[in-house]
Design a protein around this motif. Structure first.
Motif, PDB file in Angstrom:
ATOM      1  N   GLU A 191      -9.601 -55.973 -14.768  1.00  0.00           N
ATOM      2  CA  GLU A 191      -8.224 -56.419 -14.545  1.00  0.00           C
ATOM      3  C   GLU A 191      -7.979 -57.816 -15.108  1.00  0.00           C
ATOM      4  OE1 GLU A 191      -5.892 -54.395 -13.514  1.00  0.00           O
ATOM      5  OE2 GLU A 191      -7.447 -52.841 -13.369  1.00  0.00           O
ATOM      6  N   LEU A 192      -8.930 -58.720 -14.964  1.00  0.00           N
ATOM      7  CA  LEU A 192      -8.727 -60.068 -15.485  1.00  0.00           C
ATOM      8  C   LEU A 192      -8.739 -60.083 -17.008  1.00  0.00           C
ATOM      9  CD1 LEU A 192     -10.781 -62.320 -13.033  1.00  0.00           C
ATOM     10  CD2 LEU A 192      -8.373 -61.658 -12.931  1.00  0.00           C
ATOM     11  N   SER A 193      -9.431 -59.125 -17.611  1.00  0.00           N
ATOM     12  CA  SER A 193      -9.440 -59.029 -19.071  1.00  0.00           C
ATOM     13  C   SER A 193      -8.045 -58.737 -19.629  1.00  0.00           C
ATOM     14  CB  SER A 193     -10.403 -57.929 -19.526  1.00  0.00           C
ATOM     15  OG  SER A 193     -11.736 -58.258 -19.208  1.00  0.00           O
ATOM     16  N   LYS A 194      -7.168 -58.226 -18.789  1.00  0.00           N
ATOM     17  CA  LYS A 194      -5.807 -57.902 -19.228  1.00  0.00           C
ATOM     18  C   LYS A 194      -4.876 -59.113 -19.176  1.00  0.00           C
ATOM     19  CE  LYS A 194      -6.354 -53.251 -17.239  1.00  0.00           C
ATOM     20  NZ  LYS A 194      -5.862 -52.336 -16.173  1.00  0.00           N
ATOM     21  N   VAL A 226      -7.159 -65.708 -19.799  1.00  0.00           N
ATOM     22  CA  VAL A 226      -8.252 -65.649 -18.818  1.00  0.00           C
ATOM     23  C   VAL A 226      -9.397 -64.846 -19.426  1.00  0.00           C
ATOM     24  CG1 VAL A 226      -8.956 -64.796 -16.542  1.00  0.00           C
ATOM     25  CG2 VAL A 226      -6.716 -65.893 -16.848  1.00  0.00           C
ATOM     26  N   ILE A 227     -10.615 -65.397 -19.339  1.00  0.00           N
ATOM     27  CA  ILE A 227     -11.786 -64.764 -19.945  1.00  0.00           C
ATOM     28  C   ILE A 227     -12.842 -64.548 -18.865  1.00  0.00           C
ATOM     29  CG2 ILE A 227     -13.558 -64.921 -21.735  1.00  0.00           C
ATOM     30  CD1 ILE A 227     -11.754 -66.996 -23.142  1.00  0.00           C
ATOM     31  N   PRO A 228     -13.012 -63.321 -18.382  1.00  0.00           N
ATOM     32  CA  PRO A 228     -14.119 -63.061 -17.448  1.00  0.00           C
ATOM     33  C   PRO A 228     -15.456 -63.286 -18.147  1.00  0.00           C
ATOM     34  CG  PRO A 228     -12.547 -61.224 -17.513  1.00  0.00           C
ATOM     35  CD  PRO A 228     -12.225 -62.109 -18.668  1.00  0.00           C
ATOM     36  N   GLN A 229     -16.478 -63.591 -17.355  1.00  0.00           N
ATOM     37  CA  GLN A 229     -17.817 -63.761 -17.935  1.00  0.00           C
ATOM     38  C   GLN A 229     -18.214 -62.515 -18.711  1.00  0.00           C
ATOM     39  OE1 GLN A 229     -21.146 -63.965 -15.184  1.00  0.00           O
ATOM     40  NE2 GLN A 229     -22.283 -65.308 -16.541  1.00  0.00           N
ATOM     41  N   ARG A 230     -18.501 -62.689 -19.987  1.00  0.00           N
ATOM     42  CA  ARG A 230     -18.905 -61.560 -20.816  1.00  0.00           C
ATOM     43  C   ARG A 230     -20.323 -61.134 -20.455  1.00  0.00           C
ATOM     44  NH1 ARG A 230     -13.780 -60.745 -22.049  1.00  0.00           N
ATOM     45  NH2 ARG A 230     -12.965 -61.969 -23.773  1.00  0.00           N
ATOM     46  N   LYS A 231     -20.567 -59.849 -20.490  1.00  0.00           N
ATOM     47  CA  LYS A 231     -21.915 -59.354 -20.257  1.00  0.00           C
ATOM     48  C   LYS A 231     -22.347 -58.508 -21.446  1.00  0.00           C
ATOM     49  CE  LYS A 231     -20.329 -55.420 -17.461  1.00  0.00           C
ATOM     50  NZ  LYS A 231     -20.324 -54.811 -16.121  1.00  0.00           N
ATOM     51  N   PRO A 232     -23.643 -58.496 -21.743  1.00  0.00           N
ATOM     52  CA  PRO A 232     -24.111 -57.699 -22.875  1.00  0.00           C
ATOM     53  C   PRO A 232     -23.875 -56.212 -22.644  1.00  0.00           C
ATOM     54  CG  PRO A 232     -25.818 -59.227 -22.111  1.00  0.00           C
ATOM     55  CD  PRO A 232     -24.740 -59.223 -21.083  1.00  0.00           C
ATOM     56  N   ALA A 233     -23.780 -55.479 -23.732  1.00  0.00           N
ATOM     57  CA  ALA A 233     -23.739 -54.019 -23.607  1.00  0.00           C
ATOM     58  C   ALA A 233     -25.000 -53.556 -22.896  1.00  0.00           C
ATOM     59  CB  ALA A 233     -23.644 -53.388 -24.993  1.00  0.00           C
ATOM     60  N   ALA A 270      -3.809 -61.023  -8.495  1.00  0.00           N
ATOM     61  CA  ALA A 270      -2.401 -61.431  -8.455  1.00  0.00           C
ATOM     62  C   ALA A 270      -2.249 -62.941  -8.605  1.00  0.00           C
ATOM     63  CB  ALA A 270      -1.761 -60.964  -7.139  1.00  0.00           C
ATOM     64  N   ALA A 271      -3.103 -63.697  -7.912  1.00  0.00           N
ATOM     65  CA  ALA A 271      -2.996 -65.157  -7.973  1.00  0.00           C
ATOM     66  C   ALA A 271      -3.365 -65.687  -9.352  1.00  0.00           C
ATOM     67  CB  ALA A 271      -3.883 -65.781  -6.898  1.00  0.00           C
ATOM     68  N   ILE A 272      -4.420 -65.171  -9.932  1.00  0.00           N
ATOM     69  CA  ILE A 272      -4.828 -65.632 -11.257  1.00  0.00           C
ATOM     70  C   ILE A 272      -3.786 -65.262 -12.302  1.00  0.00           C
ATOM     71  CG2 ILE A 272      -6.566 -65.312 -13.082  1.00  0.00           C
ATOM     72  CD1 ILE A 272      -8.630 -64.976 -10.747  1.00  0.00           C
ATOM     73  N   ASP A 273      -3.236 -64.078 -12.189  1.00  0.00           N
ATOM     74  CA  ASP A 273      -2.186 -63.645 -13.114  1.00  0.00           C
ATOM     75  C   ASP A 273      -0.963 -64.561 -12.994  1.00  0.00           C
ATOM     76  OD1 ASP A 273      -0.906 -61.968 -14.995  1.00  0.00           O
ATOM     77  OD2 ASP A 273       0.018 -60.800 -13.391  1.00  0.00           O
ATOM     78  N   LEU A 274      -0.568 -64.863 -11.778  1.00  0.00           N
ATOM     79  CA  LEU A 274       0.598 -65.707 -11.560  1.00  0.00           C
ATOM     80  C   LEU A 274       0.391 -67.109 -12.135  1.00  0.00           C
ATOM     81  CD1 LEU A 274       3.374 -66.163 -10.240  1.00  0.00           C
ATOM     82  CD2 LEU A 274       2.168 -66.764  -8.115  1.00  0.00           C
ATOM     83  N   VAL A 275      -0.750 -67.714 -11.843  1.00  0.00           N
ATOM     84  CA  VAL A 275      -1.011 -69.076 -12.326  1.00  0.00           C
ATOM     85  C   VAL A 275      -1.120 -69.095 -13.852  1.00  0.00           C
ATOM     86  CG1 VAL A 275      -2.655 -70.986 -12.268  1.00  0.00           C
ATOM     87  CG2 VAL A 275      -2.066 -69.791 -10.147  1.00  0.00           C
ATOM     88  N   ALA A 276      -1.755 -68.088 -14.411  1.00  0.00           N
ATOM     89  CA  ALA A 276      -1.851 -68.010 -15.872  1.00  0.00           C
ATOM     90  C   ALA A 276      -0.459 -67.904 -16.496  1.00  0.00           C
ATOM     91  CB  ALA A 276      -2.734 -66.840 -16.284  1.00  0.00           C
ATOM     92  N   LYS A 277       0.397 -67.055 -15.954  1.00  0.00           N
ATOM     93  CA  LYS A 277       1.757 -66.890 -16.502  1.00  0.00           C
ATOM     94  C   LYS A 277       2.549 -68.190 -16.419  1.00  0.00           C
ATOM     95  CE  LYS A 277       2.377 -61.926 -15.675  1.00  0.00           C
ATOM     96  NZ  LYS A 277       2.990 -60.897 -14.795  1.00  0.00           N
ATOM     97  N   ASN A 278       2.326 -68.955 -15.351  1.00  0.00           N
ATOM     98  CA  ASN A 278       3.061 -70.209 -15.169  1.00  0.00           C
ATOM     99  C   ASN A 278       2.522 -71.330 -16.047  1.00  0.00           C
ATOM    100  OD1 ASN A 278       4.736 -69.060 -13.275  1.00  0.00           O
ATOM    101  ND2 ASN A 278       3.520 -69.757 -11.514  1.00  0.00           N
TER     102      ASN A 278
END
Length: 402
Positions: free
Chosen positions: A271-274, A278-285, A392-400
């Motif tokens: 969800e955060l990848s969308k 915002v960049i979630p911690q990447r993990k190897p394949a 929801a909170a991360i999305d809101l703060v990012a949009k603002n």
């Protein structure tokens, strides 16, 4: 109205009748010493047999903490004093202390800001003709690209020690972390997925390494009668029978704890990848994380506020996020800028014949990871609705702030 109006949930009850029965049985022995008398069974030894089987290792050596497990492994690697050991500047200081204790020189590799961990090319770039080992840290329970790092170490003849203190239950290519190097070091302190209160263990791959780690965890006494008593300086990192009883009883709970954390953490990833910026911690394949905590970062090319301003905005929405795992890359700490770990003279420098100036170290990936990183609490007691609030909170703060 903020997104969230209540506190985050505490961890569920972790101890019950099983732990009480195991501790009572240990006390009933009337001795908490880990080495058994004739016709007795060691609770610690039995627990370590179960841990070795669970993780797929040849054997496991009990220690008094995760830091102790790292020190034991570094000592058992027997790298010459003054040698360089490559590690990450984004880790707990216990990782670094294990290197310093053996009069070795920590050399910091840069990291990928999107993982906060070194990639294989970062390890390769840090290798010199003085390098003798690598301590690879699986940060947050997310595996590194550890098979490629193991291949580099094998080609160069370097000792590889895995710091899995945060990674109980994590796997890479269906194989437990801690099995790719010469030694895999784990923590069982109270913060971890499962606990013995304090404690740790080292996974080993051969009889030789098992006995060597066992000796380094127990003042180099010759418990197994192999005529190697007091052949090296070694601390007392023994685990008591009470700790062993806790470790044994907690182990069957690990898979359920990791399963739930993985469900929650993987959903956050998706969800955060969308969310733009915002960049979630990447993990190897082929990596499966166990989520000791959850790490993300903001992309400064998109998000117009600073990380600290982003955190304050999240707090107003009822989300108590924190800054990146460390306040600064460890080479920026007073500890390294002043080399205060050995007041006056650093013996490793004397032996190496070189001076190391950490004031001149600058690793852009590490500094970006720290400046833009955000840590979120995550554990098996979270409900799906708690993850909804994070999103929801991360999305809101990012949009603002775009």
């Amino acid at each position: 109205m903020p997104v969230r109006t209540k506190e985050l949930p505490p961890r569920p009850d972790r101890f019950g009748a099983e732990e009480l029965a195991a501790l009572t049985a240990a006390l009933d022995k009337n001795s908490l010493w880990y080495w058994p008398k004739a016709n007795e069974t060691s609770i610690v030894a039995t627990a370590m047999e179960a841990y070795a089987k669970r993780f797929g290792a040849h054997s496991a050596v009990a220690t008094s903490s995760g830091t102790a497990s790292l020190h034991v492994a570094v000592a058992a690697s027997r790298m010459p004093p003054g040698s360089e050991v490559i590690t990450t500047p984004i880790t707990d200081i216990g990782t670094i202390n294990a290197i310093l204790y053996q009069n070795l020189i920590p050399v910091f590799a840069d990291v990928d800001p999107n993982t906060a961990m070194p990639r294989p090319e970062h390890i390769t770039a840090a290798i010199t003709d003085r390098t003798r080992g690598v301590v690879a840290v699986h940060l947050t329970g997310c595996p590194m690209e550890i098979d490629d790092i193991a291949a580099i170490c094998a080609r160069r003849g370097l000792a590889l020690i895995e710091d899995c203190a945060q990674a109980l239950g994590a796997t890479y290519k269906s194989k437990s972390v801690g099995l790719f190097g010469h030694f895999g070091c784990f923590s069982l302190n109270d913060q971890k997925h499962i606990t013995s209160g304090e404690g740790g263990f080292v996974l080993t791959g051969t009889d030789h390494d098992y006995y060597l780690c066992h000796n380094y965890a127990d003042k180099f006494y010759d418990r197994y009668g192999r005529n190697i008593r007091l052949q090296a300086l070694a601390p007392n990192y023994r685990m008591s029978e009470l700790d062993g009883a806790m470790a044994a009883t907690q182990l069957p709970k690990l898979d359920g704890i990791v399963r739930r954390r993985r469900e929650l953490g993987d959903r956050l990833d998706r969800e955060l990848s969308k969310i733009r910026g915002v960049i979630p911690q990447r993990k190897p394949a082929d990596a499966e994380c166990s989520y000791f905590f959850y790490l993300l970062r903001i992309d400064p090319r998109i998000i117009t506020c600073t990380r600290d301003q982003f955190l304050r905005a999240l707090a107003k929405e009822g989300i108590p996020a924190r800054a990146a795992y460390v306040r600064e890359p460890i080479y920026r700490s007073y500890y390294f800028l002043q080399k205060s770990f050995f007041p006056g003279v650093w013996p490793a420098e004397v032996v190496s014949g070189r001076q190391y100036d950490y004031k001149s170290v600058s690793l852009p990936g590490a500094e970006e990871a720290v400046a833009t990183g955000i840590s979120l609490e995550l554990h098996e007691g979270f409900a799906d609705s708690d993850i909804d609030d994070y999103i929801a909170a991360i999305d809101l703060v990012a949009k603002n702030n775009r």
